[in-house]
Structures are given as C-alpha cells and as structure tokens.
Design an enzyme around this catalytic site. Structure first.
Site, PDB file in Angstrom:
ATOM      1  N   LYS A 191       0.799  -1.230   0.000  1.00 11.86           N
ATOM      2  CA  LYS A 191       0.000   0.000   0.000  1.00 11.86           C
ATOM      3  C   LYS A 191       0.834   1.283   0.000  1.00 11.86           C
ATOM      4  O   LYS A 191       0.445   2.267  -0.607  1.00 11.86           O
ATOM      5  CB  LYS A 191      -0.937   0.010   1.212  1.00 11.86           C
ATOM      6  CG  LYS A 191      -2.032  -1.045   1.136  1.00 11.86           C
ATOM      7  CD  LYS A 191      -2.975  -0.895   2.310  1.00 11.86           C
ATOM      8  CE  LYS A 191      -3.949  -2.048   2.374  1.00 11.86           C
ATOM      9  NZ  LYS A 191      -4.908  -1.907   3.460  1.00 11.86           N
ATOM     10  N   ASP A 217      -9.737   2.695   2.389  1.00  6.17           N
ATOM     11  CA  ASP A 217      -9.737   2.147   3.758  1.00  6.17           C
ATOM     12  C   ASP A 217     -10.361   3.113   4.764  1.00  6.17           C
ATOM     13  O   ASP A 217     -11.107   2.698   5.658  1.00  6.17           O
ATOM     14  CB  ASP A 217      -8.311   1.828   4.211  1.00  6.17           C
ATOM     15  CG  ASP A 217      -7.770   0.561   3.573  1.00  6.17           C
ATOM     16  OD1 ASP A 217      -8.570  -0.306   3.186  1.00  6.17           O
ATOM     17  OD2 ASP A 217      -6.531   0.447   3.452  1.00  6.17           O
TER      18      ASP A 217
END
Ligand code: ATR
Length: 287
Positions: free
Chosen positions: A71, A107
C-alpha cells in the site's frame, strides 16, 4: 461465471494473499450486476510491484486492490495519486484509466462507513483512541481528521512511528496526542474518548493479547477491532464483558471493497450480496 473474449480483469496483489476474501466478495458483486468481469488474487512480491502494475496497465485490465505489503510502496509507482490517498499515505485501489495508473485509498472511507453501520456513529465531534500506527492506524487517524473528529490519540509500541501521523494532523482543527501502548497510558486517556479502535495486528492469533486490564472498558465506550478473523478477539471479548458496544473489522472490509467496486465499475455496489459473500468466505455458511 463465463469467461470469454470480452471478460475484463480486476484483482488484488499481496504477499501473502491466499487467505484473501476479496475474490468471493467482488465476484459475487460482479455477477449480481451482470458485468462480464472477474476478480483474481495475485501473489506479488514487493520487488515486483512496479512490473506487476505496469503489466495490468499494458494488459488493459480495469484495476487492482493492493494489500500488505504494497500500500505504501505504490504511492511512488502509480502515475497519479488521489488527494485522500495522498493524505492517508497509502494506496489500496488502483484504476487503469486512459493508459494511466491512478491510486485511491478506500480504507478510511470503509472505516467511517463501518462505524456508521455498526455503531450508528459519525466521526464528527468525536474523541478517538487508535491503537497502532501502521498503515491501518494511519488511515483511520487521518480519516478521523477529515471527518471532523475533535481529538485523535494514537498509541503505539514504537513511539517514533507516530510522528508522520502527528505531522499530517498538525494544522488541522483536530487535537492530537501520542501515547505509549501500555495499560497505564491507555487507562489514563480512555475515559475521555468515545471510540477505541484496535489497528494493531495483535489479536490475529487467538491467544494474542494487548494486556489491557478489564477496567479500561466501560458501557459508554464503542470498541472497533479492525481484525475480523477471529470474529471475536480478546479485546472485543473484554469490551463485551464490560458492557461496551463492540464491532469487528468485517464492516470496514466490506465498505472499502464496495467503494473500490464503484471506482472501477461506476456502478452502485450491491452491498447485501457482498456482505453475504464475505461472511460466508470468512466465517463459513452458518454465520
Ligand atoms: P497494517 O497495514 O495492518 O496497519 P503494519 O503497517 O505492519 O500493518 O502495522 C502493524 C501495527 O501493529 C503497528 O502499529 C505495530 O506496532 P509497531 O509500530 O510498534 O511495530 C503493531 N504491532 C504489531 N505487533 C505488535 C505487538 N506484538 N505488540 C504491539 N503492537 C504490535
């Protein structure tokens, strides 16, 4: 699912990846909206992330999700980073658009939607204690400031890792405090917060414990654990026993996935279908 010459590919890159529930969730969603797409999991080592992402661009795939350990690395690989992903410091969704790789982060959104669904709570005006300052802790902390939380407290085992989060929040109206991940420090601040979030990886093994005394939890507190397997961590068990409101991370997983689905397809995500597929994949058909 029928694969033919027009089938479009989306998927997820990670290492390890075999445990992922995302293919079950996304393929159920793609089938429900009758798109001739399929979602696959790819085991990609970090040193190959650049070539793998270049590969999906050259193959004209629609996009991918990224999970551990990609990420943060992806920030420097994609061609463009959406403003929220830049603030959150990580990319978990990549879209291939007109030959460019564009990075998003769903997220933080997934977390905000998760607590809305599970606790009927928004972050505006809330005081939030976050345990953990890794990728998940950072995304949640920044989302708190984006959504108008009054105060964010981050507790971490390694104090130095809190600095980048403190820097990002400095200058926003949200007050910030960094503390150690020890029972005494947590006990000191917990009475002043509305929501406690576990964003450490402690609890992934059923015997894992953060070593917090039962007195940390009280009926007025909402406790969210980003871990969803096992469904009940020791933290959530302690919080339940003390009468606190609790939720595990399945709702965050669902809503980050739903947002990624909408970014790729432009269609509304079929949430009920995705939730059912996810529960079956993670807990088995009985739940
Ligand atoms: P993720 O992307 O899931 O957030 P990560 O970036 O590796 O994963 O972050 C893991 C988090 O769990 C960190 O906050 C880490 O603390 P450190 O910064 O001190 O490493 C925390 N963590 C992992 N194992 C831990 C343990 N045994 N005790 C306390 N914290 C732990």
């Amino acid at each position: 699912m029928k694969i033919d010459g027009s089938t479009q590919i989306v998927g997820v890159f990670g290492s390890p990846i075999a445990h992922t529930a995302s293919p079950a969730m996304h393929n159920a969603a793609l089938a429900a909206v009758k798109l001739n797409w399929c979602y696959l999991a790819f085991h990609v080592e970090p040193q190959n992330l650049r070539s793998a992402l270049t590969g999906i661009r050259d193959l004209n795939c629609r996009g991918v999700n990224l999970t551990v350990p990609h990420k943060i690395l992806a920030l420097d690989i994609v061609d463009e980073v959406d403003a929220d992903a830049r603030k959150l410091g990580a990319v978990n969704t990549v879209v291939v658009k007109e030959g460019k790789l564009i990075g998003f982060n769903t997220d933080g959104y997934g977390f905000a939607r998760g607590i809305k669904e599970d606790f009927d709570m928004t972050l505006k005006g809330k005081r939030v204690l976050i345990l953990g300052a890794g990728g998940a802790g950072r995304a949640i902390a920044i989302q708190c400031t984006l959504d108008g939380a009054t105060k964010v407290i981050v507790a971490n085992r390694t104090p130095a890792k809190i600095a980048p989060i403190a820097n990002e929040i400095a200058g926003t109206p949200t007050k910030f405090e960094a503390i150690g991940l020890d029972a005494e420090s947590i006990q000191r601040v917990v009475t002043e917060v509305d929501l406690l979030v576990n964003a450490t990886s402690v609890g992934l093994q059923p015997a894992d414990s953060l070593g917090l005394p039962a007195g940390v939890f009280s009926p007025g507190l909402a406790v969210y654990d980003t871990i969803y397997r096992p469904a009940e961590t020791q933290l959530l068990r302690q919080a339940t026993d003390a009468g606190a409101k609790v939720s595990n991370g399945l709702s965050m997983l669902l809503h980050q996935g739903a947002k990624a689905f909408e970014i790729w397809t432009g269609r509304k995500a079929p949430l009920a279908v995705m939730r059912r597929a996810l529960r079956t994949a993670v807990y088995g058909a009985q739940l």
